[in-house]
Design a protein around this motif. Structure first.
Motif, PDB file in Angstrom:
ATOM      1  N   VAL A   1      -0.533  86.507  72.742  1.00 11.58           N
ATOM      2  CA  VAL A   1       0.922  86.448  72.614  1.00 11.58           C
ATOM      3  C   VAL A   1       1.549  85.274  73.360  1.00 11.58           C
ATOM      4  N   LEU A   2       0.741  84.424  73.967  1.00  8.77           N
ATOM      5  CA  LEU A   2       1.306  83.295  74.720  1.00  8.77           C
ATOM      6  C   LEU A   2       2.111  82.344  73.829  1.00  8.77           C
ATOM      7  N   ASP A   3       1.683  82.163  72.577  1.00  2.71           N
ATOM      8  CA  ASP A   3       2.475  81.323  71.664  1.00  2.71           C
ATOM      9  C   ASP A   3       3.845  81.947  71.415  1.00  2.71           C
ATOM     10  N   GLU A   4       3.880  83.266  71.303  1.00  4.38           N
ATOM     11  CA  GLU A   4       5.157  83.952  71.115  1.00  4.38           C
ATOM     12  C   GLU A   4       6.046  83.802  72.346  1.00  4.38           C
ATOM     13  N   VAL A   5       5.441  83.846  73.534  1.00  5.56           N
ATOM     14  CA  VAL A   5       6.191  83.635  74.777  1.00  5.56           C
ATOM     15  C   VAL A   5       6.812  82.239  74.739  1.00  5.56           C
ATOM     16  N   ARG A   6       6.006  81.237  74.424  1.00  2.00           N
ATOM     17  CA  ARG A   6       6.503  79.848  74.363  1.00  2.00           C
ATOM     18  C   ARG A   6       7.654  79.715  73.362  1.00  2.00           C
ATOM     19  N   LEU A   7       7.455  80.257  72.174  1.00  2.18           N
ATOM     20  CA  LEU A   7       8.490  80.144  71.139  1.00  2.18           C
ATOM     21  C   LEU A   7       9.773  80.864  71.538  1.00  2.18           C
ATOM     22  N   ALA A   8       9.647  82.074  72.078  1.00  2.00           N
ATOM     23  CA  ALA A   8      10.826  82.846  72.476  1.00  2.00           C
ATOM     24  C   ALA A   8      11.590  82.153  73.602  1.00  2.00           C
ATOM     25  N   VAL A   9      10.854  81.640  74.582  1.00  2.00           N
ATOM     26  CA  VAL A   9      11.507  80.930  75.695  1.00  2.00           C
ATOM     27  C   VAL A   9      12.179  79.663  75.175  1.00  2.00           C
ATOM     28  N   GLY A  10      11.498  78.957  74.281  1.00  2.00           N
ATOM     29  CA  GLY A  10      12.090  77.753  73.714  1.00  2.00           C
ATOM     30  C   GLY A  10      13.381  78.056  72.974  1.00  2.00           C
ATOM     31  N   GLU A  11      13.384  79.128  72.206  1.00  2.00           N
ATOM     32  CA  GLU A  11      14.585  79.513  71.453  1.00  2.00           C
ATOM     33  C   GLU A  11      15.710  79.919  72.406  1.00  2.00           C
ATOM     34  N   ALA A  12      15.385  80.724  73.418  1.00  2.00           N
ATOM     35  CA  ALA A  12      16.406  81.173  74.375  1.00  2.00           C
ATOM     36  C   ALA A  12      16.979  79.999  75.172  1.00  2.00           C
TER      37      ALA A  12
END
Length: 143
Positions: A35-46
Motif C-alpha cells: 500500500v505504499l504507492d497508495e500512501v504516496r498518491l494520497a499524500v500527494g493529492e492532499a
C-alpha cells in the motif's frame, strides 16, 4: 508514539518531497509494502489540494504535514490554513464552483485510496487525516 512534522512553502514542487518523506516514514512504521504507492498518491493529492488552497487564498503560511506512528496504526495529517465556506454556500454559476468541483474530485481520489480518512474544514483551515494499519516487525530469531 513517534511523530514527524513537515512544513513546506505552498509551492507545487514541494509536494514530491512530502510524498517521498511520507512513504519513507510509513515504511519504517510498518505499513504494508503493497500500500505504499497508495500512501504516496494520497499524500500527494492532499498536499496538492492544500497548496492550491493556499495559492488561491494568497496564504503565505506553510502547508503542514504530520506523520504519526502509533502502536498499530500510522496516520498522516495534512493541514491548510485556507478559509473553507460551508458546503453549498456558493451561488450557482459562481467561478468558485470550478474550484469546488476540483476540490471534491481530489477528496474523492483520496477516499478511493484510503479506507480510513477524515476531512474537517472550517473558517480557520482544513485537515485531512488518513490512517493505515501497521504490522509489527518480525520478532528476532534467537540462535
Amino acid at each position: 508514539m513517534a511523530t514527524v512534522e513537515l512544513r513546506f512553502s505552498a509551492l507545487p514542487e514541494h509536494v514530491r518531497t512530502a510524498r517521498l518523506v511520507a512513504a519513507a516514514v510509513a515504511r519504517r512504521a510498518g505499513v504494508d509494502e503493497a500500500v505504499l504507492d497508495e500512501v504516496r498518491l494520497a499524500v500527494g493529492e492532499a498536499c496538492s489540494r492544500a497548496v492550491g488552497l493556499h495559492q488561491i487564498g494568497g496564504i503565505a503560511a506553510p502547508v503542514k504535514v504530520m506523520l504519526i506512528e502509533e502502536e498499530k496504526q500510522f496516520s498522516i495529517e495534512v493541514g491548510d490554513e485556507a478559509r473553507h465556506a460551508p458546503h453549498g454556500a456558493d451561488a450557482p454559476g459562481d467561478p468558485d464552483d470550478v474550484e469546488a468541483e476540483e476540490d471534491e474530485m481530489g477528496l474523492a481520489v483520496i477516499s478511493g485510496l484510503v479506507d480510513d480518512v477524515e476531512v474537517t474544514a472550517g473558517e480557520h483551515g482544513g485537515l485531512i487525516k488518513m490512517t493505515w494499519p501497521t504490522t509489527p516487525p518480525p520478532a528476532a530469531v534467537l540462535a
